[in-house]
Design an enzyme around this catalytic site. Structure first.
Site, PDB file in Angstrom:
ATOM      1  CD  GLU A   1     -31.604  59.262 -13.243  1.00 26.60           C
ATOM      2  OE1 GLU A   1     -31.538  60.460 -13.563  1.00 26.60           O
ATOM      3  OE2 GLU A   1     -30.859  58.387 -13.726  1.00 26.60           O
TER       4      GLU A   1
ATOM      5  CE  LYS B   1     -26.164  56.290 -30.277  1.00 21.03           C
ATOM      6  NZ  LYS B   1     -27.573  56.150 -29.834  1.00 21.03           N
TER       7      LYS B   1
ATOM      8  CB  CYS C   1     -30.596  63.750 -15.585  1.00 22.40           C
ATOM      9  SG  CYS C   1     -30.316  65.370 -16.340  1.00 22.40           S
TER      10      CYS C   1
ATOM     11  CD  GLU D   1     -26.880  65.532 -17.886  1.00 24.03           C
ATOM     12  OE1 GLU D   1     -27.465  64.780 -17.055  1.00 24.03           O
ATOM     13  OE2 GLU D   1     -27.445  66.029 -18.858  1.00 24.03           O
TER      14      GLU D   1
ATOM     15  CB  ALA E   1     -32.605  58.671 -27.799  1.00 25.59           C
TER      16      ALA E   1
END
Length: 492
Positions: free
Chosen positions: A392, A185, A295, A261, A187
């Protein structure tokens, strides 16, 4: 900026045509979930909005195809992966243009992503023919212990929007190499590259039902349905920590193997003895790659007081001179953010930090007109209590804090629930390894800002996740270890 500058250049127009020609080959529906170009805001395609029933059908199809795939030899799987790698490399330009069209990053960076993403396919084509195993004698001498690895089973792969090819290939390739069927799947913000890459995989010889792509506007319904299906044995997810925790809860019901992750809050430490030019260049790479939408992007930049003024001035000069615009324009070095919501988040983080005492040392400019653009910005003397120092960022804001001692820097760097990546810049070999050993992160860049590599095990500590992707460890995430105990005749 005049109106004429808002028109795409000839090179950009040609690139748009390449991307749109690829989209035409994907056989997409006329309506469904919209996919937008973040540089213009225009809708470039529609993708299916699959419901739960379609997701379960995909699980059933992949499971059936997987039974045969699990029986193939390592060499057969390797040959298919090599063929897929060759097709991906052959279509580098189409893939790169498609990435830029749906995600926005500069075309040069998209080509870099294709190289990075295809490296995983080649790596696991080579890793497939090196299956792990062992043979040993039991300590009491009465048996032989034989260990081997077997595919874990059907793997559900959930990928993020920021690296639409690389995040897919570094999950798909080890799963295929290990002998697993896949439901993936992507995004909904950037699904087109994954759809195209999977089509190329089928052309390369991957059985059509072995990899099923599901796109849906209801991620939670998808996850709840497929992770409760007894045919699913593995889930690999890249995304936020809150979503990862939800998936871990769902995975616990069927005791699934998991790879997570998750979020990052990467510290970057610059010491007084660092080479200034190398430290600035490395920080720019760690901060501006993909517009900061990574990330492992440098989030909290800690600079020792002796070098801080020179470092901040040089960093501000570099970020202020960045060219922001459409990724198809040849001079662009920073593309748009993924959408307008991301722009608002950057604005709010900046305003909060400045209100608490941070100083804007430099900021670039953005083009007029449509598009989700935010100018690269250097914030100096950011207070520890600012939101930008604790969350973040996922954007092109360099948030600088200053420190005096090594122990202070480490304390502040590790004062977070996250532990994905960290960076250290120093000319002292002893300090480099001392800091790297004491940083509570899964990976560390030493005097460089792009540490990822297909041959290295990528993953985090603490709430940044579980498991590893890349290297031999990445394939082990899709394998079960089995052992056989064979009795041994002992001498009379």
């Amino acid at each position: 900026m005049t109106d004429s500058t808002l028109l795409p250049s000839r090179a950009a127009s040609d690139s748009l045509s390449v991307a749109d020609d690829v989209i035409e080959t994907l056989s997409l529906p006329a309506d469904g979930i919209r996919v937008n170009d973040p540089a213009t805001g225009e809708t470039i395609a529609h993708i299916p909005d699959h419901d739960v029933a379609a997701a379960i059908d995909a699980v059933a199809d992949a499971d059936r195809a997987g039974r045969s795939w699990a029986q193939t030899t390592p060499r057969q799987r390797a040959d298919v992966l090599h063929a897929w790698w060759s097709l991906l490399v052959k279509h580098t330009e189409q893939l790169a243009h498609l990435i830029t069209r749906e995600m926005g990053k500069p075309l040069a960076e998209s080509r870099g992503e294709v190289k990075y993403g295809t490296d995983f396919v080649r790596w696991y084509a080579e890793e497939a023919v090196r299956p792990g195993g062992n043979f040993r004698e039991a300590p009491d001498g009465g048996a032989h212990i034989i260990t081997r690895r077997a595919p874990v089973g059907l793997a559900v792969l959930i990928t993020p929007w920021n690296f639409p090819l690389a995040m897919a290939t570094r999950k798909i390739a080890p799963a295929l190499a290990a002998g697993c069927p896949i439901v993936i799947k992507p995004a909904t913000l950037t699904p087109l590259t994954t759809i195209y890459a999977v089509q190329l995989a089928v052309q390369a010889g991957v059985p059509e039902d072995l990899i099923r792509v599901i796109t849906t506007s209801s991620s939670s319904a998808f996850s709840e349905a497929v992770l409760r299906d007894s045919r699913v044995r593995k889930v690999s997810f890249t995304g936020s920590t809150p979503v990862g925790k939800t998936l871990l809860t769902l995975a616990s019901e069927n005791v699934l193997r998991t790879s997570m992750e998750l979020g990052g809050n990467a510290p970057l430490l610059v010491f007084d003895d660092a080479d200034l030019e190398r430290a600035v260049a490395g920080t720019v790479a760690a901060k501006l790659r993909n517009g900061g939408q990574s990330c492992i992007a440098a989030n909290r930049i800690y600079v020792q007081e002796g070098i801080a003024d020179d470092f901040v001035a040089a960093l501000a000069e570099r970020l202020s001179s960045a060219v922001v615009g459409s990724g198809f324009e040849p001079d662009t070095t920073v593309g748009p953010l993924i959408d307008d919501r991301a722009v608002r988040q950057m604005q709010e983080l900046t305003e909060d930090a400045v209100a608490l005492g941070a100083v804007v040392r430099g900021t670039g400019s953005t083009p007029d007109g449509a598009g989700s653009f935010f100018a690269p910005t250097v914030l100096d003397e950011v207070p520890e209590g600012a939101k930008i120092a604790q969350s973040e960022i996922f954007g092109p804001i360099a948030a600088v804090q200053r420190f005096r001692t090594e122990d202070e820097a480490l304390r502040r760097a590790n004062d977070t629930e996250f532990g994905l990546a960290g960076y250290v810049f120093t000319e002292s070999l002893d300090r480099a390894f001392t800091i790297a050993d004491r940083l509570e992160t899964g990976l560390v860049g030493i005097n460089q800002g792009v540490p990822s590599n297909a041959a290295a095990p990528f993953g985090g500590m603490k709430q940044s996740g579980l498991g590893r992707e890349g290297s031999s460890e990445g394939m082990e995430e899709y394998q079960n270890i089995r052992f056989y105990n064979m009795s041994r005749r002992t001498s009379a």
